[in-house]
Design an enzyme around this catalytic site. Structure first.
Site, PDB file in Angstrom:
ATOM      1  N   ASP A 287       0.803  -1.226   0.000  1.00 57.33           N
ATOM      2  CA  ASP A 287       0.000   0.000   0.000  1.00 57.33           C
ATOM      3  C   ASP A 287       0.836   1.277   0.000  1.00 57.33           C
ATOM      4  O   ASP A 287       0.300   2.371  -0.128  1.00 57.33           O
ATOM      5  CB  ASP A 287      -0.935   0.019   1.207  1.00 57.33           C
ATOM      6  CG  ASP A 287      -2.004  -1.055   1.125  1.00 57.33           C
ATOM      7  OD1 ASP A 287      -2.290  -1.535   0.002  1.00 57.33           O
ATOM      8  OD2 ASP A 287      -2.557  -1.415   2.178  1.00 57.33           O
ATOM      9  N   CYS A 288       2.135   1.165   0.150  1.00 61.88           N
ATOM     10  CA  CYS A 288       3.020   2.339   0.158  1.00 61.88           C
ATOM     11  C   CYS A 288       3.063   2.948  -1.241  1.00 61.88           C
ATOM     12  O   CYS A 288       3.319   2.264  -2.223  1.00 61.88           O
ATOM     13  CB  CYS A 288       4.428   1.930   0.592  1.00 61.88           C
ATOM     14  SG  CYS A 288       5.604   3.301   0.622  1.00 61.88           S
ATOM     15  N   TRP A 289       2.794   4.253  -1.330  1.00 59.58           N
ATOM     16  CA  TRP A 289       2.763   4.900  -2.644  1.00 59.58           C
ATOM     17  C   TRP A 289       3.950   5.828  -2.871  1.00 59.58           C
ATOM     18  O   TRP A 289       3.920   6.728  -3.697  1.00 59.58           O
ATOM     19  CB  TRP A 289       1.444   5.623  -2.884  1.00 59.58           C
ATOM     20  CG  TRP A 289       1.131   6.734  -1.932  1.00 59.58           C
ATOM     21  CD1 TRP A 289       1.555   8.029  -2.019  1.00 59.58           C
ATOM     22  CD2 TRP A 289       0.319   6.673  -0.769  1.00 59.58           C
ATOM     23  NE1 TRP A 289       1.079   8.769  -0.977  1.00 59.58           N
ATOM     24  CE2 TRP A 289       0.302   7.963  -0.190  1.00 59.58           C
ATOM     25  CE3 TRP A 289      -0.388   5.660  -0.151  1.00 59.58           C
ATOM     26  CZ2 TRP A 289      -0.404   8.254   0.971  1.00 59.58           C
ATOM     27  CZ3 TRP A 289      -1.088   5.962   1.005  1.00 59.58           C
ATOM     28  CH2 TRP A 289      -1.091   7.227   1.539  1.00 59.58           C
ATOM     29  N   ASP A 290       5.024   5.618  -2.138  1.00 59.06           N
ATOM     30  CA  ASP A 290       6.284   6.328  -2.359  1.00 59.06           C
ATOM     31  C   ASP A 290       6.186   7.841  -2.198  1.00 59.06           C
ATOM     32  O   ASP A 290       6.759   8.594  -2.980  1.00 59.06           O
ATOM     33  CB  ASP A 290       6.862   6.012  -3.744  1.00 59.06           C
ATOM     34  CG  ASP A 290       7.091   4.533  -3.963  1.00 59.06           C
ATOM     35  OD1 ASP A 290       7.512   3.867  -3.013  1.00 59.06           O
ATOM     36  OD2 ASP A 290       6.837   4.056  -5.085  1.00 59.06           O
ATOM     37  N   CYS A 291       5.495   8.290  -1.181  1.00 62.03           N
ATOM     38  CA  CYS A 291       5.431   9.741  -0.947  1.00 62.03           C
ATOM     39  C   CYS A 291       6.727  10.243  -0.302  1.00 62.03           C
ATOM     40  O   CYS A 291       7.026  11.423  -0.352  1.00 62.03           O
ATOM     41  CB  CYS A 291       4.230  10.095  -0.082  1.00 62.03           C
ATOM     42  SG  CYS A 291       4.382   9.624   1.662  1.00 62.03           S
TER      43      CYS A 291
END
Length: 67
Positions: free
Chosen positions: A46-50
């Site tokens: 779920d990590c979207w690399d923000c």
């Protein structure tokens, strides 16, 4: 692709009560293991690399992954 957290470098923000990476993650994905006091990503898919946690990490233990 989720960030990489180097457990050897993570010092839990010097055990500050705030836990910067855990607090700043907009997806509530970064957590602190209560037994080891090390950060980890609860749901890597779920990590979207923000990179909010990368920027907040004082010890440089959270490393962005590029592809």
């Amino acid at each position: 692709m989720p960030v990489y957290i180097d457990a050897n470098s993570c010092d839990c923000c010097g055990e500050l009560s705030g836990k910067r990476c855990e607090t700043i993650c907009p997806g509530d994905l970064i957590a602190i293991d209560p037994q080891t006091l090390k950060a980890y990503c609860r749901f890597p898919a779920d990590c979207w690399d923000c990179w909010s946690c990368v920027k907040a990490c004082l010890s440089g233990a959270i490393i962005p992954r590029l592809s």
